[in-house]
Design an enzyme around this catalytic site. Sequence first.
Site, PDB file in Angstrom:
ATOM      1  N   LYS A   1       0.835  -1.215   0.000  1.00 34.82           N
ATOM      2  CA  LYS A   1       0.000   0.000   0.000  1.00 34.82           C
ATOM      3  C   LYS A   1       0.866   1.261   0.000  1.00 34.82           C
ATOM      4  O   LYS A   1       0.596   2.196  -0.744  1.00 34.82           O
ATOM      5  CB  LYS A   1      -0.921   0.035   1.232  1.00 34.82           C
TER       6      LYS A   1
ATOM      7  N   ARG B   1      -9.553   0.998   8.747  1.00 34.06           N
ATOM      8  CA  ARG B   1      -9.090  -0.343   9.094  1.00 34.06           C
ATOM      9  C   ARG B   1     -10.147  -1.112   9.849  1.00 34.06           C
ATOM     10  O   ARG B   1      -9.972  -2.278  10.146  1.00 34.06           O
ATOM     11  CB  ARG B   1      -7.848  -0.215   9.963  1.00 34.06           C
TER      12      ARG B   1
ATOM     13  N   ARG C   1      11.476  -6.675   5.064  1.00 32.19           N
ATOM     14  CA  ARG C   1      11.260  -5.236   4.884  1.00 32.19           C
ATOM     15  C   ARG C   1      12.163  -4.424   5.819  1.00 32.19           C
ATOM     16  O   ARG C   1      12.314  -4.738   6.983  1.00 32.19           O
ATOM     17  CB  ARG C   1       9.790  -4.904   5.180  1.00 32.19           C
TER      18      ARG C   1
ATOM     19  N   ARG D   1      11.369  -2.351  11.164  1.00 32.36           N
ATOM     20  CA  ARG D   1      10.305  -1.741  11.949  1.00 32.36           C
ATOM     21  C   ARG D   1       9.963  -2.668  13.108  1.00 32.36           C
ATOM     22  O   ARG D   1       9.887  -3.884  12.934  1.00 32.36           O
ATOM     23  CB  ARG D   1       9.061  -1.552  11.072  1.00 32.36           C
TER      24      ARG D   1
ATOM     25  N   ARG E   1      -0.619  -8.824  13.456  1.00 29.62           N
ATOM     26  CA  ARG E   1      -1.170  -7.795  12.552  1.00 29.62           C
ATOM     27  C   ARG E   1      -2.011  -8.425  11.457  1.00 29.62           C
ATOM     28  O   ARG E   1      -3.065  -7.921  11.090  1.00 29.62           O
ATOM     29  CB  ARG E   1      -0.031  -6.966  11.936  1.00 29.62           C
TER      30      ARG E   1
HETATM   31  P1  AMP Z   1       0.737   0.501   8.793  1.00 29.89           P
HETATM   32  O1  AMP Z   1       1.994   1.247   8.565  1.00 29.89           O
HETATM   33  O2  AMP Z   1      -0.425   0.998   7.982  1.00 29.89           O
HETATM   34  O3  AMP Z   1       0.906  -1.000   8.696  1.00 29.89           O
HETATM   35  O4  AMP Z   1       0.294   0.793  10.327  1.00 29.89           O
HETATM   36  C1  AMP Z   1       1.156   0.486  11.394  1.00 29.89           C
HETATM   37  C2  AMP Z   1       0.349   0.434  12.689  1.00 29.89           C
HETATM   38  O5  AMP Z   1      -0.261   1.718  12.941  1.00 29.89           O
HETATM   39  C3  AMP Z   1      -0.809  -0.546  12.700  1.00 29.89           C
HETATM   40  O6  AMP Z   1      -0.398  -1.873  12.998  1.00 29.89           O
HETATM   41  C4  AMP Z   1      -1.678   0.038  13.800  1.00 29.89           C
HETATM   42  O7  AMP Z   1      -1.145  -0.227  15.076  1.00 29.89           O
HETATM   43  C5  AMP Z   1      -1.545   1.547  13.561  1.00 29.89           C
HETATM   44  N1  AMP Z   1      -2.571   2.053  12.626  1.00 29.89           N
HETATM   45  C6  AMP Z   1      -2.378   2.554  11.377  1.00 29.89           C
HETATM   46  N2  AMP Z   1      -3.539   2.925  10.817  1.00 29.89           N
HETATM   47  C7  AMP Z   1      -4.498   2.652  11.724  1.00 29.89           C
HETATM   48  C8  AMP Z   1      -5.920   2.781  11.721  1.00 29.89           C
HETATM   49  N3  AMP Z   1      -6.595   3.266  10.654  1.00 29.89           N
HETATM   50  N4  AMP Z   1      -6.598   2.388  12.837  1.00 29.89           N
HETATM   51  C9  AMP Z   1      -5.954   1.910  13.913  1.00 29.89           C
HETATM   52  N5  AMP Z   1      -4.619   1.743  13.990  1.00 29.89           N
HETATM   53  C10 AMP Z   1      -3.887   2.107  12.894  1.00 29.89           C
END
Ligand code: AMP
Length: 238
Positions: A18, A93, A132, A162, A173
């Site tokens: 994404k 999400r 990654r 990360r 996740r």
């Molecule tokens: P990502 O980089 O999109 O994989 O997001 C990393 C982490 O940020 C996720 O595992 C969640 O802990 C938090 N996060 C990101 N976007 C959201 C969202 N829309 N709602 C809740 N937590 C989020």
Amino acid sequence: MQKNGTVIVLLGPPGAGKGTQADRLSSALGIPTISTGEMLRQECRSGSPLGAQVEKLLNSGQLVKDELIQEVVAQRLAQPDCSEGCILDGFPRTAVQARFLDQLLNSLNFDGPAVIDLTIAPEELIARLSSRRQCPVCSRTFHCVEGMSTFCPHDGSDLIIRADDQPATIRRRLQIYSENTSEIVRFYQHRRYHRVNATHSVEDITQKVLRVLGTNLDRTKDSKPPVPASQRLWAQIS
Ligand code: AMP
């Protein structure tokens, strides 16, 4: 009154690409990306009390509260640079966030979103996430294979893993994603909803997404420069 531009929602599990596609679409279409994960990571790096709370959730692979992230997205989407549209990477999400987004877009004079669902098999995801690496300075992500340099090609910083890309957290996740995803897909599937296979090359996926969105890369000729993946807003809301 004329409607604002199109809001593109990128759905897909962690590791589907994404972030990469959001950056490419942002450059091609000249609209900003709102990456909620990146905004949260920036808050953690800032060392604020809110960042410290959020960091625990991120590191354990859990989602932050709907109300918190909704407030962040509402403030960001109301900024003038989003009026021609934007790309949402990582939001919504949950079904609650999806319903919130509909109301928010309506109140800000946008149509409902165009939704791109990047689909990919779980085994491929685990392999991708485990390799990654991220640049702590420019936030770009890379897939590192053995023998590859571990420095960012853009600014020379040491690439890092990360915290939420550790194997146990990856599994958590993916589990959380699959728990929420069917409801979100049901919510969008009879609207502007498109599934795109995320196992093709990065370029092929971008072209496919632009095709289903009804546009093409020719727009890059007169598009604006790329917009940073996220912008800090926390000072205004915390
Ligand atoms: P990502 O980089 O999109 O994989 O997001 C990393 C982490 O940020 C996720 O595992 C969640 O802990 C938090 N996060 C990101 N976007 C959201 C969202 N829309 N709602 C809740 N937590 C989020």
